[in-house]
Design an enzyme around this catalytic site. Structure first.
Site, PDB file in Angstrom:
ATOM      1  N   THR A   1       0.821  -1.209   0.000  1.00  0.00           N
ATOM      2  CA  THR A   1       0.000   0.000   0.000  1.00  0.00           C
ATOM      3  C   THR A   1       0.855   1.259   0.000  1.00  0.00           C
ATOM      4  O   THR A   1       0.456   2.291  -0.537  1.00  0.00           O
ATOM      5  CB  THR A   1      -0.945  -0.017   1.221  1.00  0.00           C
ATOM      6  OG1 THR A   1      -1.867  -1.078   1.033  1.00  0.00           O
ATOM      7  CG2 THR A   1      -1.705   1.278   1.388  1.00  0.00           C
TER       8      THR A   1
ATOM      9  N   THR B   1       1.633  -4.243   4.298  1.00  0.00           N
ATOM     10  CA  THR B   1       1.454  -4.553   5.727  1.00  0.00           C
ATOM     11  C   THR B   1       0.938  -5.975   5.957  1.00  0.00           C
ATOM     12  O   THR B   1       1.114  -6.538   7.030  1.00  0.00           O
ATOM     13  CB  THR B   1       0.455  -3.577   6.389  1.00  0.00           C
ATOM     14  OG1 THR B   1      -0.811  -3.678   5.718  1.00  0.00           O
ATOM     15  CG2 THR B   1       0.951  -2.156   6.363  1.00  0.00           C
ATOM     16  N   ASP B   2       0.276  -6.560   4.933  1.00  0.00           N
ATOM     17  CA  ASP B   2      -0.464  -7.805   5.177  1.00  0.00           C
ATOM     18  C   ASP B   2       0.416  -8.988   5.575  1.00  0.00           C
ATOM     19  O   ASP B   2       0.037  -9.795   6.420  1.00  0.00           O
ATOM     20  CB  ASP B   2      -1.320  -8.163   3.951  1.00  0.00           C
ATOM     21  CG  ASP B   2      -2.524  -7.238   3.825  1.00  0.00           C
ATOM     22  OD1 ASP B   2      -2.834  -6.526   4.811  1.00  0.00           O
ATOM     23  OD2 ASP B   2      -3.158  -7.223   2.757  1.00  0.00           O
TER      24      ASP B   2
HETATM   25  C1  SIN Z   1      -1.040  -2.954   2.807  1.00  0.00           C
HETATM   26  O1  SIN Z   1       0.106  -2.760   2.434  1.00  0.00           O
HETATM   27  O2  SIN Z   1      -1.515  -2.331   3.791  1.00  0.00           O
HETATM   28  C2  SIN Z   1      -1.978  -3.923   2.150  1.00  0.00           C
HETATM   29  C3  SIN Z   1      -1.504  -4.458   0.854  1.00  0.00           C
HETATM   30  C4  SIN Z   1      -0.236  -5.256   0.988  1.00  0.00           C
HETATM   31  O3  SIN Z   1      -0.006  -5.904   2.010  1.00  0.00           O
HETATM   32  O4  SIN Z   1       0.526  -5.250   0.002  1.00  0.00           O
END
Ligand code: SIN
Length: 335
Positions: free
Chosen positions: A19, A99-100
């Site tokens: 993200t 973040t995932d």
């Molecule tokens: C994020 O980064 O918050 C969600 C998408 C990902 O993990 O690439």
């Protein structure tokens, strides 16, 4: 370059997507966007003042949504970080990530990076195009931590929302909040704010240069199975038939497992599959011979590792040839 610039540390920024590199058609959108589409140079250009903190060497390693992270990419990333950190002219590494699955990649690196130089992962909850995007400040803070002498020897770190976490302990705890990470059992390692880096504790379990694990190209098949009301044995039986080498159970409570699933897992252990009991609760530890008898089942307890990190450790241990439950338990107790 003037003398001041030359005296700044050189930090390699390796971008993988997420993200933080996301783009939406509308600045008010914080959920409907495409992750991993903005390149590393644009990410860096969005951070005012970065050139006063470090000299940057940038590389685009991947451009993915981290839900699609793969072990092949882990091999590429860990190998590239090890090669960069072996260079005298690189003082630390920052990885931008989604973040995932950030906590999985971070823990994998914590166990396979062979350098005491700082390695810091960062990410964002809002895409780069959003009002109040959190990526630029998180990136500035991550580079600030990576450039700090105090970060050396602390293992792989996660700099997010002004906090510094250990890769071993950190986990994502919110689907939307900017304050999205916690280290539930141990708390933050420290903070980074307005250029100041302060560590409040240090990491005690072995990592990086003290870790016995090396990155592999042959990741063994290890899967995660959850326990819940009416859990059946279908998934475990299918995994054993497919040749799985290890199973992590995301158990209820203190790693307790539905009776039907327990029977299937005992059969899996008899078939030579390594089985680790973790918990789906999100905090607390899973005690050996606590809610289930590991001695009787032939299983291993994950301690404070959540199921996703337990899978990382189990894969690295199996890749290194450790299959015996007693040896595996020692590794889980150590790392
Ligand atoms: C994020 O980064 O918050 C969600 C998408 C990902 O993990 O690439």
């Amino acid at each position: 370059m003037n003398t001041h610039t030359l005296s700044l540390p050189q930090i390699a920024v390796l971008a993988t997507g997420g993200t933080i590199a996301g783009r939406a058609g509308d600045a008010s959108k914080t959920a409907g966007y495409k992750a991993g589409v903005v390149g590393v140079d644009d990410l860096l250009d969005a951070v005012p003042g970065l050139d006063a903190v470090a000299r940057i060497h940038a590389e685009q390693i991947a451009s993915i949504d981290s839900k699609d992270m793969s072990t092949a990419l882990w091999t590429t990333l860990a190998s590239r970080i090890n090669a960069l950190l072996a260079q005298d002219d690189i003082d630390g590494v920052v990885v931008t990530h989604g973040t995932d699955t950030l906590e999985e990649t971070a823990y994998m690196l914590h166990l396979t990076v062979k350098s005491a130089k700082p390695v810091v992962l960062t990410a964002a909850m809002r895409p780069s195009t959003a009002l109040s995007a959190d990526g630029p400040l998180n990136l500035l803070n991550a580079v600030t931590v990576a450039a700090s002498n105090d970060a050396a020897g602390q293992g792989v770190l996660v700099a997010f929302n002004n906090q510094i976490h250990s890769a071993r302990d950190v986990t994502k705890i919110s689907t939307y909040a900017v304050d999205a990470f916690r280290s539930p059992e141990t708390g933050v390692l420290g903070f980074v704010q307005d250029g100041r880096v302060e560590f409040q504790r240090s990491v005690t379990k072995p990592h990086t240069t003290a870790s016995q694990f090396v990155v592999t190209e042959a990741w063994p098949m290890v899967e995660i199975v959850a326990s819940y009301a009416d859990a059946s044995r279908v998934t475990v039986d299918a995994l054993v038939a497919a040749g799985v080498k290890g199973i992590v159970v995301s158990g209820t409570g203190n790693g307790s497992i539905h009776a039907t699933l327990t029977q299937a897992l005992m059969d899996a252990v008899k078939a030579g599959v390594a089985v680790v009991r973790a918990s789906r609760v999100g905090s607390g530890h899973v005690m050996r011979n606590g809610a289930a008898s590991d001695d009787a089942l032939g299983t291993v307890s994950a301690g404070t590792l959540n199921p996703y990190k337990a899978r990382v450790l189990l894969m690295l241990a199996l890749a290194a040839g450790s299959e015996d439950a007693v040896v595996l338990q020692r590794l889980f107790d150590t790392y």
